[in-house]
Design an enzyme around this catalytic site. Sequence first.
Site, PDB file in Angstrom:
ATOM      1  N   HIS A  44      43.172  31.908  43.539  1.00  0.00           N
ATOM      2  CA  HIS A  44      44.470  31.704  43.042  1.00  0.00           C
ATOM      3  C   HIS A  44      45.620  30.500  43.930  1.00  0.00           C
ATOM      4  CE1 HIS A  44      43.175  34.570  40.335  1.00  0.00           C
ATOM      5  NE2 HIS A  44      44.217  34.319  39.581  1.00  0.00           N
ATOM      6  N   ASP A  99      36.040  31.899  35.195  1.00  0.00           N
ATOM      7  CA  ASP A  99      35.354  33.104  35.333  1.00  0.00           C
ATOM      8  C   ASP A  99      33.837  32.844  34.853  1.00  0.00           C
ATOM      9  OD1 ASP A  99      36.543  35.604  36.507  1.00  0.00           O
ATOM     10  OD2 ASP A  99      38.196  35.323  35.016  1.00  0.00           O
ATOM     11  N   CYS A 127      40.569  26.579  29.167  1.00  0.00           N
ATOM     12  CA  CYS A 127      41.860  26.741  29.936  1.00  0.00           C
ATOM     13  C   CYS A 127      41.587  26.821  31.330  1.00  0.00           C
ATOM     14  CB  CYS A 127      42.822  27.816  29.437  1.00  0.00           C
ATOM     15  SG  CYS A 127      42.114  29.450  29.325  1.00  0.00           S
TER      16      CYS A 127
HETATM   17  C1  PEP Z   1      39.291  31.535  33.533  1.00  0.00           C
HETATM   18  O1  PEP Z   1      38.991  32.468  34.031  1.00  0.00           O
HETATM   19  O2  PEP Z   1      38.943  30.508  33.662  1.00  0.00           O
HETATM   20  C2  PEP Z   1      40.919  31.858  33.438  1.00  0.00           C
HETATM   21  C3  PEP Z   1      41.573  30.531  32.849  1.00  0.00           C
HETATM   22  O3  PEP Z   1      41.583  32.845  33.481  1.00  0.00           O
HETATM   23  P1  PEP Z   1      42.004  33.211  35.148  1.00  0.00           P
HETATM   24  O4  PEP Z   1      41.797  32.119  36.224  1.00  0.00           O
HETATM   25  O5  PEP Z   1      43.252  33.667  35.117  1.00  0.00           O
HETATM   26  O6  PEP Z   1      40.953  34.323  35.573  1.00  0.00           O
HETATM   27 MG    MG Z   2      39.594  34.469  33.619  1.00  0.00          MG
END
Ligand code: PEP
Ligand code: MG
Length: 542
Positions: free
Chosen positions: A186, A452, A499
């Site tokens: 993050h 993920d 995304c």
């Molecule tokens: C992902 O997993 O690619 C995603 C966009 O969600 P996060 O990074 O918030 O888990």
């Molecule tokens: Mg995710």
Amino acid sequence: MKTLKGKGVSGGLTLGRIVHLVREKKREASAEKGTPEQELRRFETALASALSQLEAVHERARRALGESDAEIFAVHRMMLEDDDFLGAVKEEIKRGTGAETAIESACERFGGMLAATDDPYLSARASDLRDVSGRLISCLSGTAAPVLMGENIILCADELAPSETVMLDTSRVLAFVTARGSAGSHTAILASGLGIPAIVGLGEELLSVAEGAVAIVDGDAGELILSPSPEALDLAREKAGKNEKRKERLSALRGKPSRTRDGREILLYANVGTAEGALEALSGDAEGIGLFRSELLYLGRSTYPSEQEQYRIYRRVLEEMGGRRTVIRTLDVGADKQADYLGLASEENPALGLRAIRFCLLHPEILRTQLRALYRASVCGTLAILFPMITSEWELREVLALCDAVKRELGEEGARIAERVELGIMIETPAAAIISDRLAPLVDFFSVGTNDLVQYTLACDRGNRALDRFCDPHHEAVLRLIEHSAKNAHAEGKWIGICGELAADPTLTETFLRMGIDELSVSPPLVLSLRETVRSLDLSRK
Ligand code: PEP
Ligand code: MG
């Protein structure tokens, strides 16, 4: 001069001073309580940090929501300055009670008195008192906002948790550097969202760099240069000059279509997560919001955001997007996204545990409140709702049934909701990608969460830097799953976007376009450079 090498996860170059993140020590729940004098001191310190937190939150809310909506935080501050309440807590501590218990019992007493009054305004303040008491207790236990000192900061930490990033005053931070962390962490997502350089995985040595040391952060090269020589400073200035020129070139692409040379158009959206998200997306020249990480509204606080609080934020974002598609993802907590009040038990394998839609399906009231806020706000713009971590058809059917129930309920209450709200799911588990033929008929769109999807496909913890060699986001298995999902989405006439962080990887843009991906959603500061990449491609050439 000394150079530490890590992984650059957000580009750019800056010069500043090292500031280490100061966390208040987390006290074990089982820890013995101190003497009354020690407990009083703990209480006074926690009170001071809760007050300064509220001041910052009030200011941020004022900018985001306007004076009247932010007023509540001024009320919270007044509660923490109330002599009767503070006196009661202190008396209790002097009698030998621990600070946490003393706050809880004063909250119960005063909250009970407020709730019992006939005045609806005062009785509603009981829940505010619970909120501020929760904040005080968080401050005591060290889950408070991290303390940042100084300006022009290169913020240095072992790693940043999502609950910490949402509470940081980022306006003073020039760059992030962390000892641990990986490209999917993050810290990376936060930094690229802010458009500032960041390097992760610089190693433990980083933590012993002197506070206040001058350093250059080169996010492109993944280098932190400590005590730079005059030559290194000259080089840094030269690079910064080139970056400026690049920025000028990119800003000439504002308002231009995201179209390849042979005429294929793609939607370029932004990933955001705060009430200011629309402003960030629009300033990056995004054509919509492809991922609004709503969970950030739930982190860094001590109680759930109410329906009304969420409604105001969603309404504001939708209004500001002025009809552009705005994809809001429902609560995605668990694993590294934690807050004490969520009551998530500690798990041996949190990434494989009770997170995202699983948590919501076990606590449908929480999802119901969020869906009510979303549907009520839907008339203010073009809303799409996105559900995270789906792995099975039954989960999706349960979620869709809840959406129907919420719409019915709002209809009965006479609330207005938009005629059409698109519903989609994240494709972020291999299971969802593999059965995407079954899921596609049930939804309006897919959005691939590559952060993920890579982690689950390759069995690599997304936050573990030691796995970098094994965690190849370009792995054929990942790309095949995306392609398979795109085929299944299109077979049902549905659209598909990406995304996750991979959407911003310019070396894959052509691959994604050839797969038929319809939309890419990236951090706002990356939209224009992605547009430049799209416009340089010619898909008619094999
Ligand atoms: C992902 O997993 O690619 C995603 C966009 O969600 P996060 O990074 O918030 O888990
Ligand atoms: Mg995710």
